[in-house]
Design a protein around this motif. Structure first.
Motif, PDB file in Angstrom:
ATOM      1  N   SER A  18       0.828  -1.196   0.000  1.00  9.79           N
ATOM      2  CA  SER A  18       0.000   0.000   0.000  1.00  9.79           C
ATOM      3  C   SER A  18       0.868   1.255   0.000  1.00  9.79           C
ATOM      4  CB  SER A  18      -0.927  -0.004   1.214  1.00  9.79           C
ATOM      5  OG  SER A  18      -0.175   0.054   2.413  1.00  9.79           O
ATOM      6  N   ARG A  19       0.266   2.376  -0.417  1.00  7.38           N
ATOM      7  CA  ARG A  19       0.982   3.653  -0.499  1.00  7.38           C
ATOM      8  C   ARG A  19       1.534   4.109   0.851  1.00  7.38           C
ATOM      9  NH1 ARG A  19      -0.240   9.032   0.250  1.00  7.38           N
ATOM     10  NH2 ARG A  19       0.888  10.502  -1.114  1.00  7.38           N
ATOM     11  N   PRO A  20       0.765   4.014   1.959  1.00  2.00           N
ATOM     12  CA  PRO A  20       1.313   4.466   3.242  1.00  2.00           C
ATOM     13  C   PRO A  20       2.593   3.759   3.662  1.00  2.00           C
ATOM     14  CG  PRO A  20      -1.062   4.188   3.406  1.00  2.00           C
ATOM     15  CD  PRO A  20      -0.651   3.606   2.083  1.00  2.00           C
ATOM     16  N   VAL A  21       2.851   2.584   3.112  1.00  2.69           N
ATOM     17  CA  VAL A  21       4.089   1.862   3.423  1.00  2.69           C
ATOM     18  C   VAL A  21       5.167   2.144   2.377  1.00  2.69           C
ATOM     19  CG1 VAL A  21       5.122  -0.431   3.659  1.00  2.69           C
ATOM     20  CG2 VAL A  21       2.883   0.045   4.672  1.00  2.69           C
ATOM     21  N   LEU A  22       4.792   2.091   1.099  1.00  2.54           N
ATOM     22  CA  LEU A  22       5.787   2.197   0.029  1.00  2.54           C
ATOM     23  C   LEU A  22       6.377   3.598  -0.105  1.00  2.54           C
ATOM     24  CD1 LEU A  22       3.996   0.045  -2.693  1.00  2.54           C
ATOM     25  CD2 LEU A  22       5.986  -0.580  -1.332  1.00  2.54           C
ATOM     26  N   LEU A  23       5.565   4.644   0.064  1.00  5.28           N
ATOM     27  CA  LEU A  23       6.100   6.001  -0.067  1.00  5.28           C
ATOM     28  C   LEU A  23       7.138   6.308   1.005  1.00  5.28           C
ATOM     29  CD1 LEU A  23       6.142   8.677  -1.514  1.00  5.28           C
ATOM     30  CD2 LEU A  23       4.167   9.408  -0.139  1.00  5.28           C
ATOM     31  N   PRO A  24       6.869   6.021   2.287  1.00  7.86           N
ATOM     32  CA  PRO A  24       7.924   6.230   3.282  1.00  7.86           C
ATOM     33  C   PRO A  24       9.179   5.405   3.010  1.00  7.86           C
ATOM     34  CG  PRO A  24       5.806   6.014   4.375  1.00  7.86           C
ATOM     35  CD  PRO A  24       5.588   5.661   2.936  1.00  7.86           C
ATOM     36  N   VAL A  25       9.011   4.182   2.512  1.00 16.73           N
ATOM     37  CA  VAL A  25      10.184   3.358   2.193  1.00 16.73           C
ATOM     38  C   VAL A  25      11.020   4.023   1.102  1.00 16.73           C
ATOM     39  CG1 VAL A  25      10.913   1.174   1.148  1.00 16.73           C
ATOM     40  CG2 VAL A  25       9.164   1.176   2.933  1.00 16.73           C
ATOM     41  N   ALA A  26      10.350   4.576   0.075  1.00 13.43           N
ATOM     42  CA  ALA A  26      11.073   5.257  -0.998  1.00 13.43           C
ATOM     43  C   ALA A  26      11.788   6.498  -0.485  1.00 13.43           C
ATOM     44  CB  ALA A  26      10.102   5.623  -2.125  1.00 13.43           C
ATOM     45  N   LEU A  27      11.131   7.271   0.385  1.00 12.15           N
ATOM     46  CA  LEU A  27      11.750   8.479   0.936  1.00 12.15           C
ATOM     47  C   LEU A  27      12.956   8.133   1.808  1.00 12.15           C
ATOM     48  CD1 LEU A  27       8.502  10.462   1.880  1.00 12.15           C
ATOM     49  CD2 LEU A  27      10.093  10.969   0.008  1.00 12.15           C
ATOM     50  N   VAL A  28      12.809   7.092   2.614  1.00  8.56           N
ATOM     51  CA  VAL A  28      13.926   6.671   3.465  1.00  8.56           C
ATOM     52  C   VAL A  28      15.089   6.173   2.606  1.00  8.56           C
ATOM     53  CG1 VAL A  28      14.658   4.957   5.163  1.00  8.56           C
ATOM     54  CG2 VAL A  28      12.486   6.167   5.473  1.00  8.56           C
ATOM     55  N   SER A  29      14.781   5.422   1.548  1.00  6.80           N
ATOM     56  CA  SER A  29      15.834   4.927   0.662  1.00  6.80           C
ATOM     57  C   SER A  29      16.600   6.078   0.025  1.00  6.80           C
ATOM     58  CB  SER A  29      15.229   4.043  -0.433  1.00  6.80           C
ATOM     59  OG  SER A  29      14.555   2.937   0.122  1.00  6.80           O
ATOM     60  N   LEU A  30      15.864   7.111  -0.402  1.00  6.29           N
ATOM     61  CA  LEU A  30      16.504   8.288  -0.990  1.00  6.29           C
ATOM     62  C   LEU A  30      17.393   8.987   0.032  1.00  6.29           C
ATOM     63  CD1 LEU A  30      16.648  10.068  -3.544  1.00  6.29           C
ATOM     64  CD2 LEU A  30      14.736  11.382  -2.619  1.00  6.29           C
ATOM     65  N   ALA A  31      16.891   9.114   1.258  1.00  6.44           N
ATOM     66  CA  ALA A  31      17.682   9.773   2.307  1.00  6.44           C
ATOM     67  C   ALA A  31      18.923   8.963   2.658  1.00  6.44           C
ATOM     68  CB  ALA A  31      16.811   9.978   3.548  1.00  6.44           C
ATOM     69  N   VAL A  32      18.799   7.647   2.710  1.00  5.44           N
ATOM     70  CA  VAL A  32      19.952   6.791   3.039  1.00  5.44           C
ATOM     71  C   VAL A  32      21.031   6.901   1.969  1.00  5.44           C
ATOM     72  CG1 VAL A  32      20.694   4.402   3.289  1.00  5.44           C
ATOM     73  CG2 VAL A  32      18.640   5.187   4.461  1.00  5.44           C
ATOM     74  N   LEU A  33      20.630   6.849   0.712  1.00  6.24           N
ATOM     75  CA  LEU A  33      21.605   6.958  -0.382  1.00  6.24           C
ATOM     76  C   LEU A  33      22.302   8.314  -0.356  1.00  6.24           C
ATOM     77  CD1 LEU A  33      19.595   5.299  -3.311  1.00  6.24           C
ATOM     78  CD2 LEU A  33      21.577   4.357  -2.120  1.00  6.24           C
ATOM     79  N   LEU A  34      21.523   9.355  -0.118  1.00  5.32           N
ATOM     80  CA  LEU A  34      22.133  10.691  -0.035  1.00  5.32           C
ATOM     81  C   LEU A  34      23.094  10.769   1.148  1.00  5.32           C
ATOM     82  CD1 LEU A  34      22.381  13.641  -0.913  1.00  5.32           C
ATOM     83  CD2 LEU A  34      20.340  14.133   0.481  1.00  5.32           C
ATOM     84  N   GLY A  35      22.673  10.209   2.284  1.00  5.65           N
ATOM     85  CA  GLY A  35      23.532  10.248   3.466  1.00  5.65           C
ATOM     86  C   GLY A  35      24.838   9.505   3.259  1.00  5.65           C
ATOM     87  N   VAL A  36      24.775   8.343   2.621  1.00  5.10           N
ATOM     88  CA  VAL A  36      26.003   7.587   2.348  1.00  5.10           C
ATOM     89  C   VAL A  36      26.931   8.373   1.442  1.00  5.10           C
ATOM     90  CG1 VAL A  36      26.905   5.511   1.245  1.00  5.10           C
ATOM     91  CG2 VAL A  36      24.899   5.357   2.715  1.00  5.10           C
ATOM     92  N   ASP A  37      26.355   9.049   0.456  1.00  6.22           N
ATOM     93  CA  ASP A  37      27.181   9.831  -0.465  1.00  6.22           C
ATOM     94  C   ASP A  37      27.841  10.999   0.257  1.00  6.22           C
ATOM     95  OD1 ASP A  37      27.456  10.198  -3.696  1.00  6.22           O
ATOM     96  OD2 ASP A  37      27.482  12.143  -2.662  1.00  6.22           O
ATOM     97  N   LEU A  38      27.080  11.672   1.128  1.00  6.35           N
ATOM     98  CA  LEU A  38      27.635  12.826   1.839  1.00  6.35           C
ATOM     99  C   LEU A  38      28.699  12.407   2.851  1.00  6.35           C
ATOM    100  CD1 LEU A  38      24.378  14.918   2.493  1.00  6.35           C
ATOM    101  CD2 LEU A  38      26.110  15.262   0.713  1.00  6.35           C
ATOM    102  N   ILE A  39      28.420  11.327   3.562  1.00  8.77           N
ATOM    103  CA  ILE A  39      29.383  10.864   4.575  1.00  8.77           C
ATOM    104  C   ILE A  39      30.652  10.343   3.920  1.00  8.77           C
ATOM    105  CG2 ILE A  39      29.773   9.145   6.379  1.00  8.77           C
ATOM    106  CD1 ILE A  39      26.807   9.352   7.068  1.00  8.77           C
ATOM    107  N   GLY A  40      30.493   9.673   2.785  1.00  5.63           N
ATOM    108  CA  GLY A  40      31.659   9.112   2.108  1.00  5.63           C
ATOM    109  C   GLY A  40      32.581  10.142   1.496  1.00  5.63           C
ATOM    110  N   GLY A  41      32.088  11.364   1.290  1.00  6.95           N
ATOM    111  CA  GLY A  41      32.927  12.406   0.708  1.00  6.95           C
ATOM    112  C   GLY A  41      33.352  12.060  -0.704  1.00  6.95           C
ATOM    113  N   GLY A  42      34.553  12.449  -1.035  1.00 10.37           N
ATOM    114  CA  GLY A  42      35.060  12.197  -2.380  1.00 10.37           C
ATOM    115  C   GLY A  42      35.420  10.750  -2.612  1.00 10.37           C
ATOM    116  N   GLY A  43      35.600   9.985  -1.521  1.00 13.70           N
ATOM    117  CA  GLY A  43      36.007   8.596  -1.692  1.00 13.70           C
ATOM    118  C   GLY A  43      34.880   7.695  -2.159  1.00 13.70           C
ATOM    119  N   ILE A  44      33.631   8.005  -1.756  1.00 18.90           N
ATOM    120  CA  ILE A  44      32.485   7.184  -2.131  1.00 18.90           C
ATOM    121  C   ILE A  44      31.439   8.081  -2.784  1.00 18.90           C
ATOM    122  CG2 ILE A  44      30.651   5.654  -1.318  1.00 18.90           C
ATOM    123  CD1 ILE A  44      32.370   4.898   1.012  1.00 18.90           C
ATOM    124  N   ARG A  45      31.178   7.838  -4.037  1.00 20.04           N
ATOM    125  CA  ARG A  45      30.181   8.634  -4.748  1.00 20.04           C
ATOM    126  C   ARG A  45      29.124   7.683  -5.330  1.00 20.04           C
ATOM    127  NH1 ARG A  45      33.804  13.066  -8.186  1.00 20.04           N
ATOM    128  NH2 ARG A  45      34.852  13.984  -6.367  1.00 20.04           N
TER     129      ARG A  45
END
Length: 381
Positions: A18-45
């Protein structure tokens, strides 16, 4: 009458999609990927993976949700690029254009999928309405007999099949019940169902005796098919073509007559699985003394059909079913042993019995391979 799709997926499964489950999962996935990229700096893109979020979301979410994710993905890519000092590079416009194009394509894909799902939902409603128009709901009680019925669809998307049932009271006050299964599937099988049920209901009003009923149904069905062939399609000059596959279909069926006082039951079996009489702790298959051919085989069928007669005691339950029940297999390939399983089923009422069989059948099989109709009739007085 209870209707059910074969999938029988649990409520938790539907909730996870259902949408109430899938939309938050997509938003969290986007935030996690962005966070990994920011934390990794130039070494992990891994900024390039961000575009996968709206692309995958198009499979499950609506266009507005995908548009939201696409806009957030553009912002996330800009943020990650700024953190990695790549905003001024020649490659950044290409990355940004790719994200925008993929996001736009995801929105269009989600919109197209939504339209297809809407069309499918409408088709399901039409199919269910057609099925219910053909298989009219049975009364809970006729005279001294209570009735329960169940239809299980092999495919959740396909509510129409070749299984059929009907019940009523004839001119003598006897209760007459029909259960049948048309060979094959598809709309041709559904059309045969409609023709046969119409002829059966006419036979009850006309007072056709049980011995002559199979021949009456067979002849009526074949006459109707000829009429279809000669009537022609609306707006056409020639006759309507009837496919050879359509004309060659046959129907296994069993017709049951229960006397007005419910003391006896008479059965005409046309190549159908035998009814089961449940009396106390015993389950008795009512095999025909004389095997008969299915309906639709024309001159091969006898004019007068053999009829078997049995006593019916108060509390007895008579179960009728189509071969989808006994031809269901478990993961090891073994057929469902209906007679043996009924010995351990709850048989307080016909409704409880069928619900118990459905539950047991669902646990036994890996999934239904054919539609199923089950009827249970109990003498209560």
């Amino acid at each position: 009458m209870k209707w059910s799709g074969a999938g029988g997926r649990p409520v938790g499964w539907r909730a996870c999609k259902s949408r109430p489950v899938l939309l938050p999962v997509a938003l969290v996935s986007l935030a996690v990927l962005l966070g990994v990229d920011l934390i990794g700096g130039g070494g992990i893109r891994i900024g390039g993976l961000l575009v996968a979020v709206p692309a995958l979301a198009a499979v499950f979410l609506g266009p507005l949700d995908v548009l939201l994710l696409s806009v957030l993905t553009v912002g996330a890519v800009v943020w990650a690029s700024a953190d990695n000092n790549t905003l001024g590079t020649a490659n950044f416009p290409v990355v940004l254009a790719t994200v925008v194009l993929v996001g736009g394509a995801a929105v269009l894909a989600a919109r197209a999928r939504g339209r297809r799902e809407s069309q499918l939902a409408q088709a399901r409603k039409v199919a269910e309405a057609a099925q219910r128009a053909l298989l009219r709901p049975l009364p809970g009680r006729l005279g001294r007999v209570t009735i329960s019925s169940m239809y299980l669809a092999a495919e959740e998307e396909a509510a129409i099949g070749g299984d059929l049932y009907a019940a009523g009271v004839d001119r003598r006050g006897d209760i007459r019940v029909l259960v049948g299964d048309v060979q094959g599937k598809g709309m041709a099988a559904v059309e045969v169902v409609g023709l046969l049920l119409s002829t059966f209901r006419l036979s009850a009003r006309s007072g056709v005796p049980l011995e002559a009923l199979p021949g009456y149904l067979d002849q009526g069905l074949r006459d109707d098919l000829v009429d279809l062939e000669e009537s022609g399609e609306p707006g056409t000059l020639g006759p309507r073509p009837v496919e050879t596959e359509f004309l060659e279909r046959f129907v296994t069926a069993v017709v049951v007559d229960i006397a007005a006082d419910a003391s006896t039951v008479r059965i005409a079996n046309c190549g159908h699985p035998p009814p089961l009489l449940i009396r106390g702790d015993r389950v008795i298959p009512l095999m025909p003394d004389v095997p008969e051919l299915p309906l639709g085989l024309g001159d091969l069928c006898r004019e007068d059909h053999h009829v078997d007669s049995y006593d019916l005691e108060i509390g007895d339950i008579l179960m009728l079913y189509t071969d989808g029940v006994i031809e269901s297999r478990n993961p090891e390939g073994a057929f469902y042993p209906l007679t043996d399983r009924l010995a351990h089923s709850t048989r307080d009422t016909p409704t409880v019995l069928l619900e118990d069989v459905q539950s047991d059948l669902t646990q036994y099989t890996a999934g239904l391979s054919d539609d199923i109709v089950m009827l249970a009739l109990q003498r209560v007085a």
